[in-house]
Design an enzyme around this catalytic site. Structure first.
Site, PDB file in Angstrom:
ATOM      1  N   SER A  87       0.745  -1.224  -0.005  1.00  0.00           N
ATOM      2  CA  SER A  87       0.009  -0.044  -0.198  1.00  0.00           C
ATOM      3  C   SER A  87       0.897   1.495  -0.121  1.00  0.00           C
ATOM      4  CB  SER A  87      -0.948   0.099   1.151  1.00  0.00           C
ATOM      5  OG  SER A  87      -1.932   1.065   0.986  1.00  0.00           O
ATOM      6  N   ASP A 141      -8.365  -6.100  -5.831  1.00  0.00           N
ATOM      7  CA  ASP A 141      -7.990  -4.887  -4.533  1.00  0.00           C
ATOM      8  C   ASP A 141      -8.805  -3.768  -5.516  1.00  0.00           C
ATOM      9  OD1 ASP A 141      -7.068  -3.004  -3.145  1.00  0.00           O
ATOM     10  OD2 ASP A 141      -4.794  -3.777  -3.240  1.00  0.00           O
ATOM     11  N   HIS A 173      -6.702  -6.211  -0.536  1.00  0.00           N
ATOM     12  CA  HIS A 173      -5.569  -5.389  -0.107  1.00  0.00           C
ATOM     13  C   HIS A 173      -4.693  -6.223   0.979  1.00  0.00           C
ATOM     14  CE1 HIS A 173      -3.572  -1.569  -0.767  1.00  0.00           C
ATOM     15  NE2 HIS A 173      -3.677  -1.217   0.557  1.00  0.00           N
TER      16      HIS A 173
END
Length: 802
Positions: free
Chosen positions: A371, A491, A522
């Site tokens: 991320s 995602d 995610h």
């Protein structure tokens, strides 16, 4: 249960013997003179680290069956080892259970079924040694490599305190470093930035964990994770800053703009005062108790790598302000690498009176993390900074516009309606947690945050100079390091377009790139049972950072994709496309996707009854689940579905739509879902927990949960891709086109990239709607949309599977 290994190195018997001896297996010294069965027993005896005497080891072996009638000890006294006996014992060592998991009569059949490696013939000493060597590289029932499991039992303890260099086995570093003796220290690295405008260069806090052996002149590479969350987050502030999305879509004033009108200005470093130390030391004066760690980094701490965590500008212990993906954050990130490679100063305290160097670092650095962490790794790579040998970017943003915007619209990252760049700045500005430090820059912080709110431009959703400054794709040509990309095909936080565009751009560069696409949202995947991800990264990093010639570039697949229709199955490809993929075009009919054009118009209205709107605004999950079935939504969307497939197909690349559309207003937006239609069991949305703290990362060291995707209860459809567009951004993302009410306009839309296995009997369906309850603004406006079907089509790449 199925195991997939992609990190195994093929070796000669000479290498196998040498590497087994390097593990301390003394019985191989004169192996050609030994009876094969006796040698097998000796090898087994040497891999029971929890037993310290021969009697105790033999007692343990008596609990292992070689046949239905004989344990190992009794078998070796009267029988000769063969493949069946070898793998009966091997499977028990790998924690599979007799009768429940496999049959003693057919162990090889079980190994074949579960995709475990095996040798069909074991008669000679060399065949035995080769099979034993491969056994150490074989997954246990948890998916953990057997040798890694043995490490958790103390197999490598004999090396503690004796290490002068890493131990390599099958091309990978082994956990021979004593994690109970790790050194924890803090330094403050001087940047060239002054992001808080106090006239002094921002100092950046870095937390370091390194092997004790570095105190004895061993130089080690670094895994560096740049995590803005590392020093804490301001969750309450984030909630306060979150924007209301129950607001109307508004018309944009038509403009004529070129890219040159909105491109980001050149970034110039400030003229800030630098710190100058009056002495130098090799010992830090500050430590820390526990970092916010990534378990893949923990895995490597036992294997001769140092780990560095740095949160960057605007975080607790550092100077500066958060700027959400800007050039300042990129330069803040690479400042740590520049210190690690001897090109920048650091100090033992923020008083900056004593300099400290990274004298223990061998000059090779990799970046890791998911991320925002992977995003900063990508950003750092685009600078071409010296010493950065590779990045492992997981679920990383390559263009911040593609995170918070789409097609001229404000689009929330999945699961976070109302979040934007200013919200993330506030959440990650952990300097706020130290009140005395925060109050010195409180007013500067407020002004900067207000400026970001204005510049991000939620009013238009257009691409502008703010977003252009946060588009790393512009600088891809600068990348000099090799890249591993990991991304979830489901995602909707960091959407797949981010990794697709990065992957495509890298194909034109003289660097090695590897792509791993999993079925998660995610998430991290280093604790999944069906893939040897940690071992794959071990092979990769041993090559890139320790410069071991282990053929990592050739062994690891270029593109690895987890199958969405079959559990625990992974496929290798040469690119983001199947070899025989062909472009397929389907036309939009009255309610179908067809191979022939259809004349006519269809329409829908975006406004819902207030009670229905309130229900879905509070629960967008229910809205998405009911979009195809709820009667109250029938008039607010259009559904076009294909005939049931006669063959399994892979759908790849970027689905594209050509539309001719009219809005009843002088503004409007469209949203799209591509779905797999048909009642069937599908993989769950999140991996199933198989065991809590099951995976040991070293001896009496940290642990990780074991997870895996499994087929869930039957569902009626599965989201494949999404897309959104503002009808006033037909030309590009920075120009506002005129839109006249009830007039038809041609429109081209590219949906999020896909790699999807659509099984036989299923239907492909396209849903056309306007308000996306999870991602767009929600004005619940009385706007009708019409499609001229003759000019509407969907195209995508597909290939048939037999």
């Amino acid at each position: 249960m199925k195991f997939n290994q992609f990190s195994r190195c093929q070796t000669t018997i000479t290498t196998q013997v040498s590497e087994l001896e390097s593990l301390g297996l003394t019985c191989l010294t004169d192996y050609p003179t030994k009876d094969t069965t006796a040698l097998w027993l000796e090898l087994l005896t040497e891999i029971i680290p929890t037993k310290t005497t021969i009697a105790a080891k033999h007692a343990a072996l008596q609990n292992l069956l070689a046949t239905s009638k004989n344990d190992v000890l009794s078998f070796c006294q009267s029988e000769t080892v063969d493949a069946c006996a070898f793998y009966n014992v091997a499977l028990q060592l790998l924690h599979f259970e007799v009768d429940d998991d496999f049959s003693l009569k057919q162990p090889l059949a079980f190994m074949q079924k579960t995709n475990l490696p095996y040798h069909e013939k074991i008669n000679t000493q060399t065949e035995l040694i080769s099979a034993f060597y491969d056994l150490l590289n074989t997954p246990t029932k948890t998916g953990q490599v057997f040798l890694d499991y043995l490490a958790t039992q103390g197999f490598f303890n004999k090396f503690y305190g004796q290490i002068t260099q890493p131990l390599i086995f099958n091309g990978k570093t082994q956990p021979v470093f004593d994690t109970s003796q790790l050194i924890y220290e803090v330094v403050y690295i001087q940047s060239d930035l002054d992001s808080d405008l106090d006239g002094k260069c921002d100092l950046l806090k870095a937390e370091i964990i390194r092997p004790k052996e570095t105190e004895s002149n061993l130089k080690v590479p670094v895994l560096y994770t740049a995590s803005p969350y590392n020093q804490g987050t301001n969750d309450k502030l984030g909630e306060k800053l979150t924007h209301d999305v129950n607001v109307p879509l508004t018309p944009k004033k038509p403009t004529k703009k070129s890219y040159e009108d909105i491109c980001a200005p050149t970034f110039n470093l400030p003229n800030a005062q630098k710190y100058s130390a009056n002495k130098i030391t090799t010992q830090a004066s500050e430590t820390f108790a526990r970092e916010l760690s990534y378990t893949l980094n923990d895995y490597f701490l036992a294997r001769g790598f140092a780990v560095v965590y740095a949160a960057g500008i605007g975080t607790r212990g550092s100077d500066g302000l958060r700027t959400c993906g800007s050039k300042e954050e990129t330069l803040s990130t690479i400042a740590i690498i520049e210190w690690l490679t001897g090109k920048r100063q650091a100090f033992t305290t923020k008083e900056a009176t004593t300099e400290i160097k990274a004298w223990w670092c061998n000059g090779n650095v990799a970046m890791t993390g998911k991320s925002y962490l992977g995003t900063l790794a990508t950003a750092a790579a685009t600078t071409g900074v010296s010493g950065l040998k590779t990045i492992i970017s997981e679920a990383a943003i390559s263009n911040w516009y593609d995170y918070y915007r789409d097609g001229g619209l404000v689009i929330a990252p999945g699961g976070f309606p109302g979040e934007d760049a200013d919200v993330l700045c506030g959440e990650c500005f952990s300097r706020k947690k130290d009140a005395a430090d925060f109050y010195k820059i409180k007013e500067t912080y407020k002004k900067q945050l207000a400026q970001i709110t204005i510049q991000q431009d939620r009013a238009s959703g257009n691409y502008n100079a703010f977003w252009d400054a946060r588009n790393y794709l512009k600088d891809i040509a600068n990348i000099k390091c090799d890249v591993v990309m990991v991304h979830g095909l489901n995602d909707w936080n960091v959407k797949v377009r981010n990794v697709y565009n990065l992957y495509q751009a890298l194909q034109d560069l003289p660097v090695k790139s590897k792509l791993i696409l999993h079925q998660g949202q995610h998430i991290y995947i280093n604790n999944m049972r069906s893939i040897d991800f940690s071992s794959m990264m071990n092979l990769w990093l041993t090559n890139k950072l320790y410069e071991v010639a282990n053929d990592a570039d050739e062994i690891l697949p270029d593109v690895l994709v987890q199958d969405n229709a079959v559990a625990e199955t992974w496929h290798q490809f040469e690119s983001w496309q199947t070899p025989d993929a062909k472009l397929q075009t389907l036309h939009l009919g009255l309610d179908e996707l067809t191979t022939t054009k259809v004349v006519g118009q269809v329409s829908f209205n975006d406004q819902l009854p207030q009670e229905t709107f309130a229900k879905y605004s509070k629960d967008y999950h229910t809205w998405q689940n009911e979009l195809l079935t709820a009667p109250e939504l029938n008039t607010s969307r259009l559904v076009f579905s294909s005939q049931p497939l006669t063959n399994d197909q892979y759908l790849t690349g970027t689905p594209k739509l050509k539309l001719k559309v009219a809005s009843s207003k002088n503004y409007g937006m469209l949203s799209f879902m591509l779905v797999d239609l048909g009642t069937a069991k599908r993989l769950g949305a999140v991996p199933k927990l198989l065991g809590r703290k099951t995976l040991g990362l070293g001896y009496r060291w940290r642990e990780d949960d074991l997870v895996e995707f499994a087929l869930d209860k039957p569902s009626d459809f599965k989201l494949i891709s999404k897309g959104h567009i503002n009808l006033q951004n037909r030309t590009n993302l920075w120009q506002n086109d005129e839109l006249k009410a009830n007039e038809f306009y041609d429109l081209n839309v590219t949906l999020q990239p896909i790699f999807y296995h659509l099984p036989k009997g299923r239907r492909l369906a396209l849903i056309v709607y306007s308000t996306d309850m999870e991602m767009t603004v929600r004005g619940n406006q009385d706007i009708s949309y019409a499609l001229d079907l003759e000019a509407c089509e969907l195209s995508f790449f597909s290939s048939k599977l037999s």
